[in-house]
Scaffold this active site. Structure first.
Site, PDB file in Angstrom:
ATOM      1  N   ARG A  60       0.819  -1.212   0.000  1.00  0.00           N
ATOM      2  CA  ARG A  60       0.000   0.000   0.000  1.00  0.00           C
ATOM      3  C   ARG A  60       0.856   1.266   0.000  1.00  0.00           C
ATOM      4  NH1 ARG A  60      -3.293  -0.646   4.688  1.00  0.00           N
ATOM      5  NH2 ARG A  60      -1.923   0.745   5.799  1.00  0.00           N
ATOM      6  N   TYR A 113     -12.441  22.519 -11.182  1.00  0.00           N
ATOM      7  CA  TYR A 113     -13.048  21.273 -11.712  1.00  0.00           C
ATOM      8  C   TYR A 113     -14.239  20.890 -10.829  1.00  0.00           C
ATOM      9  CZ  TYR A 113     -12.938  16.210 -12.851  1.00  0.00           C
ATOM     10  OH  TYR A 113     -13.236  14.917 -13.210  1.00  0.00           O
ATOM     11  N   ASP A 185      -3.865  22.761  -9.115  1.00  0.00           N
ATOM     12  CA  ASP A 185      -4.116  21.683 -10.077  1.00  0.00           C
ATOM     13  C   ASP A 185      -3.414  22.089 -11.368  1.00  0.00           C
ATOM     14  OD1 ASP A 185      -5.165  20.027 -12.099  1.00  0.00           O
ATOM     15  OD2 ASP A 185      -7.054  19.737 -11.018  1.00  0.00           O
ATOM     16  N   LYS A 210      -4.296  11.941 -17.371  1.00  0.00           N
ATOM     17  CA  LYS A 210      -4.372  12.704 -18.615  1.00  0.00           C
ATOM     18  C   LYS A 210      -3.014  12.703 -19.327  1.00  0.00           C
ATOM     19  CE  LYS A 210      -8.544  14.739 -17.018  1.00  0.00           C
ATOM     20  NZ  LYS A 210      -8.910  13.518 -16.373  1.00  0.00           N
TER      21      LYS A 210
HETATM   22  C1  LIG Z   1      -8.402  19.556 -14.141  1.00  0.00           C
HETATM   23  C2  LIG Z   1      -8.701  18.188 -13.629  1.00  0.00           C
HETATM   24  N1  LIG Z   1      -8.225  17.814 -12.438  1.00  0.00           N
HETATM   25  C3  LIG Z   1      -8.476  16.599 -11.934  1.00  0.00           C
HETATM   26  C4  LIG Z   1      -9.233  15.691 -12.620  1.00  0.00           C
HETATM   27  C5  LIG Z   1      -9.524  14.353 -11.990  1.00  0.00           C
HETATM   28  O1  LIG Z   1      -8.742  13.369 -12.549  1.00  0.00           O
HETATM   29  P1  LIG Z   1      -9.169  11.818 -12.550  1.00  0.00           P
HETATM   30  O2  LIG Z   1     -10.204  11.677 -13.612  1.00  0.00           O
HETATM   31  O3  LIG Z   1      -7.905  11.099 -12.819  1.00  0.00           O
HETATM   32  O4  LIG Z   1      -9.712  11.516 -11.207  1.00  0.00           O
HETATM   33  C6  LIG Z   1      -9.739  16.011 -13.864  1.00  0.00           C
HETATM   34  C7  LIG Z   1     -10.517  15.022 -14.643  1.00  0.00           C
HETATM   35  O5  LIG Z   1     -11.131  15.327 -15.640  1.00  0.00           O
HETATM   36  C8  LIG Z   1      -9.482  17.312 -14.390  1.00  0.00           C
HETATM   37  O6  LIG Z   1      -9.988  17.704 -15.571  1.00  0.00           O
END
Ligand SMILES: Cc1ncc(COP(=O)(O)O)c(C=O)c1O
Length: 394
Positions: A60, A113, A185, A210
């Site tokens: 883990r 987001y 982010d 992504k």
């Molecule tokens: C800007 C942003 N941050 C975080 C996330 C979350 O990522 P995950 O889909 O890997 O949980 C996303 C997902 O679309 C996103 O667009």
């Protein structure tokens, strides 16, 4: 590479986290599948308890594959260290959950987001954290919102769906003066196009799902920490909360990072070509792309970023939603889906999907989000052209 001649990002991405000497000569660290780890003696097991996070102790807490991925992210982002999580959203929830406590005040960008917004408004608020949303274009004005109990400012630049570029250095300066942590982010730019720590961020989170993974086949998140103190706090929290990344996913993402620089440069080039073409179309009211003049915060993007990916927004001239849906359904190369950053192009209707409380975002016409993938840009343009003609505008 030496201190006088540090390796460039492309070079770091090619070599970081690769340890053939430790893996029988294999260039990529293999997928270590581990739950339990056995110790040679009780003394060795007890000794390990004194420094639990610098060796393999339990699945883990990560495997050599995880550590290789984290090492590569740290090579690119800088800072003390990185932590892999099971999704981008887990990286955000770990950071906010691990750093905030009842009675704290947190300033969250209004263009965040949407699942992050729900995490804050519905979960953290219920746990007694005071959540306040701020205008993403506030810049140095954030100072006036900082209170004695403000613990954290959360940035997402550009904003989700609306793509405002934030003045990170101005926000970080105000935060630093009051001892407030800055979390960002950085999924859109990655460490390649935005050096978060150099601009004053303390913790940079990314959906590695992504661009780092880049092939639409892995769910992964990563938290880069500037200081050892924050890294240790979050590593402990992850351990107790049971937040861990799968070995297969970290392997795939590390493999994806090897081509991150070439992929992102192509996303940028094709994205700008398509965005500029869209600007000339009679059906389009506005293209919101941080690298294009007129987009909110464009001057800051020019000052602080070294590139742009292929994710941006388009506002169409007013037309019926059904016509927009028919246009989307007609596209051959644009998939209709959420998770951008893969090699393939995507489109998403975003009208009505933007939730705000500190600011307003009310375009006159329908809005779309485009992710420009690695197809030939002329093919994408031809595909969009036949789709837009169905709208019969102009
Ligand atoms: C800007 C942003 N941050 C975080 C996330 C979350 O990522 P995950 O889909 O890997 O949980 C996303 C997902 O679309 C996103 O667009």
């Amino acid at each position: 590479m030496t201190d006088n001649n540090p390796a460039k990002p492309d070079t770091l991405l090619t070599h970081a986290g690769s340890h053939p000497d430790q893996n029988h000569g294999a260039v990529n660290p293999p997928v270590y599948r581990v739950s339990t780890v056995v110790f040679p003696t009780v003394a060795a097991m007890k000794e390990g308890e004194k420094h639990p996070f610098d060796h393999m102790r339990y699945g883990r807490q990560g495997t050599p594959t995880t550590f290789a991925f984290e090492e590569a992210v740290t090579a690119l982002d800088g800072g003390f260290g990185a932590l892999a999580t099971c999704s981008g959203q887990a990286a955000i929830a770990t950071t906010l959950g691990g750093l905030l406590t009842s009675g704290d005040h947190a300033l969250i960008s209004d263009s965040v987001y949407h699942p992050t917004r729900r995490l804050c408004s519905e979960h953290l608020a219920r746990c007694g954290v005071e959540i306040e949303y701020y205008d993403p274009l506030i810049g140095a004005g954030i100072e006036a919102l900082i209170k004695p109990n403000t613990k954290l400012i959360y940035i997402e630049s550009p904003g989700s769906l609306s793509f405002e570029i934030q003045d990170v250095p101005a926000i970080a300066k105000a935060a630093g003066a009051r001892g407030v942590l800055v979390v960002m982010d950085n999924t859109w730019a990655t460490g390649l196009f935005f050096d978060a720590f150099k601009h004053g961020v303390d913790i940079s989170v990314q959906a590695a799902t992504k661009f780092l993974s880049g092939h639409s086949d892995a769910m992964l998140g990563v938290i880069s920490c500037k200081s050892q103190e924050v890294w240790t706090r979050l590593k402990n929290y992850m351990s107790y909360a049971g937040i861990a990344a799968g070995s297969e996913e970290v392997y795939l993402s590390l493999r994806g990072m090897r081509t991150l620089a070439v992929r992102l440069r192509q996303h940028q080039e094709s994205g700008l070509k398509v965005a500029r073409w869209l600007q000339e179309r009679p059906e389009v009211a506005r293209v919101i792309h941080p690298a294009l003049p007129g987009s909110p915060g464009h001057e800051i993007w020019k000052r602080d970023f070294t590139g742009a990916c292929g994710l941006f927004a388009v506002e169409l001239k007013p037309c019926p939603q059904e016509a927009v849906h028919a246009m989307i359904d007609s596209l051959a190369y644009f998939g209709l889906g959420f998770s951008w950053g893969g090699f393939e192009s995507l489109i998403l209707p975003t009208t009505g999907a933007i939730h705000r409380s500190a600011t307003q975002w009310r375009p006159d016409g329908p809005t779309l989000r485009l992710h420009i993938g690695l197809e030939n840009a002329d093919d994408l343009i031809a595909d969009l052209a036949q789709g837009l003609e169905r709208l019969a505008i102009g």
